[in-house]
Design a protein around this motif. Structure first.
Motif, PDB file in Angstrom:
ATOM      1  N   GLN A   1      76.239 -41.953  12.887  1.00 18.69           N
ATOM      2  CA  GLN A   1      76.857 -41.593  14.240  1.00 18.69           C
ATOM      3  C   GLN A   1      76.482 -39.884  14.478  1.00 18.69           C
ATOM      4  OE1 GLN A   1      77.555 -43.671  16.976  1.00 18.69           O
ATOM      5  NE2 GLN A   1      77.857 -41.838  18.221  1.00 18.69           N
TER       6      GLN A   1
ATOM      7  N   GLY B   1      73.134 -38.929  14.898  1.00 21.90           N
ATOM      8  CA  GLY B   1      72.828 -39.367  16.464  1.00 21.90           C
ATOM      9  C   GLY B   1      73.098 -38.515  17.395  1.00 21.90           C
ATOM     10  N   ASN B   2      74.523 -38.272  17.492  1.00 22.85           N
ATOM     11  CA  ASN B   2      75.111 -37.333  18.367  1.00 22.85           C
ATOM     12  C   ASN B   2      74.455 -35.842  18.262  1.00 22.85           C
ATOM     13  OD1 ASN B   2      76.962 -39.239  18.963  1.00 22.85           O
ATOM     14  ND2 ASN B   2      78.688 -38.395  17.962  1.00 22.85           N
ATOM     15  N   ARG B   3      74.097 -35.291  17.283  1.00 24.90           N
ATOM     16  CA  ARG B   3      73.503 -34.129  17.304  1.00 24.90           C
ATOM     17  C   ARG B   3      72.166 -34.320  17.891  1.00 24.90           C
ATOM     18  NH1 ARG B   3      69.668 -30.878  14.313  1.00 24.90           N
ATOM     19  NH2 ARG B   3      70.520 -28.917  14.099  1.00 24.90           N
ATOM     20  N   GLY B   4      71.146 -35.228  17.603  1.00 22.73           N
ATOM     21  CA  GLY B   4      69.864 -35.372  18.179  1.00 22.73           C
ATOM     22  C   GLY B   4      70.194 -35.773  19.644  1.00 22.73           C
ATOM     23  N   ALA B   5      71.190 -36.226  20.102  1.00 20.50           N
ATOM     24  CA  ALA B   5      71.305 -36.371  21.652  1.00 20.50           C
ATOM     25  C   ALA B   5      71.632 -35.067  22.306  1.00 20.50           C
ATOM     26  CB  ALA B   5      72.798 -37.456  22.021  1.00 20.50           C
ATOM     27  N   TRP B   6      72.585 -34.144  21.712  1.00 23.76           N
ATOM     28  CA  TRP B   6      72.659 -32.673  22.136  1.00 23.76           C
ATOM     29  C   TRP B   6      71.517 -31.787  22.243  1.00 23.76           C
ATOM     30  CZ3 TRP B   6      76.187 -31.549  25.305  1.00 23.76           C
ATOM     31  CH2 TRP B   6      77.450 -32.283  25.225  1.00 23.76           C
TER      32      TRP B   6
ATOM     33  N   GLN C   1      68.327 -33.106  22.592  1.00 18.02           N
ATOM     34  CA  GLN C   1      67.591 -33.490  23.705  1.00 18.02           C
ATOM     35  C   GLN C   1      68.403 -33.078  25.025  1.00 18.02           C
ATOM     36  OE1 GLN C   1      64.780 -35.269  23.474  1.00 18.02           O
ATOM     37  NE2 GLN C   1      64.805 -34.530  25.588  1.00 18.02           N
ATOM     38  N   PHE C   2      69.701 -33.001  25.012  1.00 18.02           N
ATOM     39  CA  PHE C   2      70.402 -32.385  26.400  1.00 18.02           C
ATOM     40  C   PHE C   2      69.910 -31.088  26.476  1.00 18.02           C
ATOM     41  CE2 PHE C   2      73.885 -30.180  28.050  1.00 18.02           C
ATOM     42  CZ  PHE C   2      74.112 -31.041  29.451  1.00 18.02           C
TER      43      PHE C   2
ATOM     44  N   ASP D   1      66.648 -30.598  27.978  1.00 17.63           N
ATOM     45  CA  ASP D   1      66.283 -31.028  29.202  1.00 17.63           C
ATOM     46  C   ASP D   1      67.036 -30.113  30.288  1.00 17.63           C
ATOM     47  OD1 ASP D   1      64.844 -33.331  28.257  1.00 17.63           O
ATOM     48  OD2 ASP D   1      66.670 -34.683  28.449  1.00 17.63           O
TER      49      ASP D   1
END
Length: 101
Positions: free
Chosen positions: A53, A56-61, A63-64, A67
């Motif tokens: 988890q 995954g959160n690190r990967g989402a940040w 990507q954020f 972007d």
């Protein structure tokens, strides 16, 4: 051999009613350390379950951050990524110290 193993081995060598630490009987010390080991195992499992988890959160940040171009958004993303990295280091260290690597 970890500290718990060493203490359990030591205390098991004593008579159950012998005081091994202050006025703590060997039998009581063994029971307490055995409960501690079970709690420790549960904590290791929980930490291991959290790793995906956090990754995954690190990967989402990441990507954020890729972007967005606004300085505030980038600063927030960098802060959250740093927090994830710190948490991952702590969890990895805790699991490695317990032989879970």
């Amino acid at each position: 051999m970890d500290v718990l193993d060493e203490l359990l081995t030591c205390f098991r060598a004593w008579e159950p009613d012998a005081c091994v630490v202050g006025n703590v009987r060997a039998k009581d010390a063994i029971e307490a350390l055995t409960r501690l080991r079970a709690e420790n195992e549960g904590l290791k499992k929980l930490l291991a379950q959290c790793l995906p988890q956090v990754r995954g959160n690190r990967g989402a940040w990441l990507q954020f951050r890729d972007d967005h171009t606004h300085p505030t958004a980038l600063a927030v993303a960098d802060e959250r990524i740093s927090e994830c990295d710190a948490l991952l280091r702590h969890v990895d260290h805790a699991l490695a110290a317990k032989g879970e690597g």
